[in-house]
Write an enzyme that holds these catalytic residues in place. Structure first.
Site, PDB file in Angstrom:
ATOM      1  N   LYS A  52      19.360 -14.827   1.499  1.00 36.69           N
ATOM      2  CA  LYS A  52      19.197 -15.621   2.720  1.00 36.69           C
ATOM      3  C   LYS A  52      18.067 -16.636   2.531  1.00 36.69           C
ATOM      4  O   LYS A  52      18.193 -17.807   2.901  1.00 36.69           O
ATOM      5  CB  LYS A  52      18.916 -14.698   3.914  1.00 36.69           C
ATOM      6  CG  LYS A  52      20.148 -13.883   4.325  1.00 36.69           C
ATOM      7  CD  LYS A  52      19.850 -12.810   5.360  1.00 36.69           C
ATOM      8  CE  LYS A  52      21.098 -11.963   5.620  1.00 36.69           C
ATOM      9  NZ  LYS A  52      20.900 -10.879   6.586  1.00 36.69           N
ATOM     10  N   GLN A  96      16.230  -7.411   9.014  1.00 38.62           N
ATOM     11  CA  GLN A  96      17.298  -6.887   8.169  1.00 38.62           C
ATOM     12  C   GLN A  96      17.568  -5.427   8.519  1.00 38.62           C
ATOM     13  O   GLN A  96      16.650  -4.617   8.610  1.00 38.62           O
ATOM     14  CB  GLN A  96      16.932  -7.050   6.684  1.00 38.62           C
ATOM     15  CG  GLN A  96      18.058  -6.738   5.726  1.00 38.62           C
ATOM     16  CD  GLN A  96      19.263  -7.683   5.859  1.00 38.62           C
ATOM     17  OE1 GLN A  96      19.132  -8.838   6.259  1.00 38.62           O
ATOM     18  NE2 GLN A  96      20.448  -7.189   5.527  1.00 38.62           N
ATOM     19  N   ASP A 119      20.959 -13.722  14.387  1.00 34.42           N
ATOM     20  CA  ASP A 119      21.946 -12.707  14.000  1.00 34.42           C
ATOM     21  C   ASP A 119      22.964 -12.484  15.116  1.00 34.42           C
ATOM     22  O   ASP A 119      24.030 -11.905  14.888  1.00 34.42           O
ATOM     23  CB  ASP A 119      21.242 -11.366  13.730  1.00 34.42           C
ATOM     24  CG  ASP A 119      21.009 -11.117  12.246  1.00 34.42           C
ATOM     25  OD1 ASP A 119      21.802 -11.623  11.434  1.00 34.42           O
ATOM     26  OD2 ASP A 119      20.043 -10.407  11.911  1.00 34.42           O
TER      27      ASP A 119
HETATM   28  N1  GUN Z   1      22.622  -5.655   7.592  1.00 32.54           N
HETATM   29  C1  GUN Z   1      23.924  -5.804   7.261  1.00 32.54           C
HETATM   30  N2  GUN Z   1      24.409  -6.963   7.764  1.00 32.54           N
HETATM   31  C2  GUN Z   1      23.390  -7.557   8.419  1.00 32.54           C
HETATM   32  C3  GUN Z   1      23.287  -8.776   9.140  1.00 32.54           C
HETATM   33  O1  GUN Z   1      24.228  -9.553   9.303  1.00 32.54           O
HETATM   34  N3  GUN Z   1      22.063  -9.029   9.668  1.00 32.54           N
HETATM   35  C4  GUN Z   1      21.008  -8.184   9.524  1.00 32.54           C
HETATM   36  N4  GUN Z   1      19.848  -8.525  10.097  1.00 32.54           N
HETATM   37  N5  GUN Z   1      21.086  -7.048   8.868  1.00 32.54           N
HETATM   38  C5  GUN Z   1      22.272  -6.735   8.313  1.00 32.54           C
END
Ligand code: GUN
Length: 292
Positions: A52, A96, A119
């Site tokens: 990311k 995350q 998100d």
């Molecule tokens: N863990 C798995 N997928 C995601 C996501 O799209 N965002 C976040 N913050 N954590 C995740």
């Protein structure tokens, strides 16, 4: 059978975002800034967050990575979020997931300012999504919609079966596919671990989204001819032949399912890459207040 190429489409999405960010800056706007919080050192989470951060720089965004110890207290994590909420330079915040067991995930998500919740996990954004109002859309289902749109796949009136009811993928996916949008307008069946006649339902599906996290779960006998199959699985499976010691496996038995499909996403190279593009899109929208 045509592959839905996440690499190709995410590159196009990223280029568009990059141009929009330049335009925004040239019009006196600020550089988009995404802040990611990573708690502990879960290997998969480390990889995703690193990706990311790298992708932010690819499109000209600023990013900050806040790393916290596995044993960080909930109070400390909440205080970190509050600092980012009130920092005017930060446009998007993500924590995350998964979080360590001692931390209450829902409490953490609820603490993120809905205006910075790129998100799209905050109840305010989920509520807006359900109502069809402009909102941050969770990145994986949003990425899948972008993929369907890019290939102009006709979804109207089609029967879509979504396997998996997670708050992050399955449930928002089912809502998006049912909305009066293009792509959208599907008749949606949301399946889960208690679904009784899963195979029969899948055999009726024009579109299947497999998002349950079980490698190779969707087999050829569950898929009708010419179906569109979207594989959301990204499970790490031991593989000594790989330098990393593992391979990434999807929820679909690709080798046997692919020949029956009109379209199918590969793993890797499908949905995973689109998820990042969608997150960047949300971050851009957080700055430009576009669609919000
Ligand atoms: N863990 C798995 N997928 C995601 C996501 O799209 N965002 C976040 N913050 N954590 C995740």
């Amino acid at each position: 059978m045509q592959l839905l190429d996440g690499k190709l489409v995410s590159a196009a999405v990223k280029e568009e975002i990059k141009q929009q960010a330049i335009l925004h800056k040239n019009n006196g706007g600020k550089q988009p800034h995404l802040a990611a919080i990573l708690v502990g050192n879960n290997g998969a989470s480390e990889t995703y967050v690193a990706s990311k951060v790298k992708n932010c720089s690819d499109v000209g965004f600023k990013s900050s990575l806040v790393r916290l110890e596995e044993n960080v207290s909930e109070t400390e994590l909440l205080a970190t979020i509050e600092q980012l909420n009130t920092n005017a330079d930060v446009d998007g915040i993500l924590v995350q997931l998964p979080l360590p067991k001692h931390i209450h995930e829902e409490k953490i998500i609820n603490a993120i300012s809905p205006e910075k919740d790129v998100d799209g996990f905050h109840p305010v954004n989920i509520g807006k999504l359900v109502l069809g109002l402009p909102s941050f859309i969770p990145a994986t289902p949003f990425g899948i919609m972008l993929l369907l749109k890019h290939y102009t796949i006709n979804t109207a009136g089609k029967h879509a079966v979504v396997i998996g009811r997670s708050n992050i993928v399955g449930r928002p996916m089912s809502i998006l596919l049912s909305q009066n949008t293009e792509p959208g307008n599907c008749t949606v069946t949301l399946c889960h671990s208690k679904t009784k006649n899963l195979k029969e339902l899948c055999l009726q599906a024009d579109i299947i989204v497999a998002a349950l996290g079980k490698p190779g779960f969707l087999t050829a006998d569950m898929v009708k001819e010419n179906a569109v199959v979207i594989d959301v699985g990204i499970t790490r499976v031991k593989d000594e032949s790989k330098k990393s010691g593992f391979a990434i496996k999807g929820d679909v038995d690709f080798e046997n399912v692919a020949p029956k499909c009109s379209y199918i996403t590969p793993v890797p190279g499908g949905v995973g890459l689109m998820t990042i593009g969608a997150l960047l899109m949300n971050t851009l929208n957080a700055v430009t207040k576009n669609k919000l």
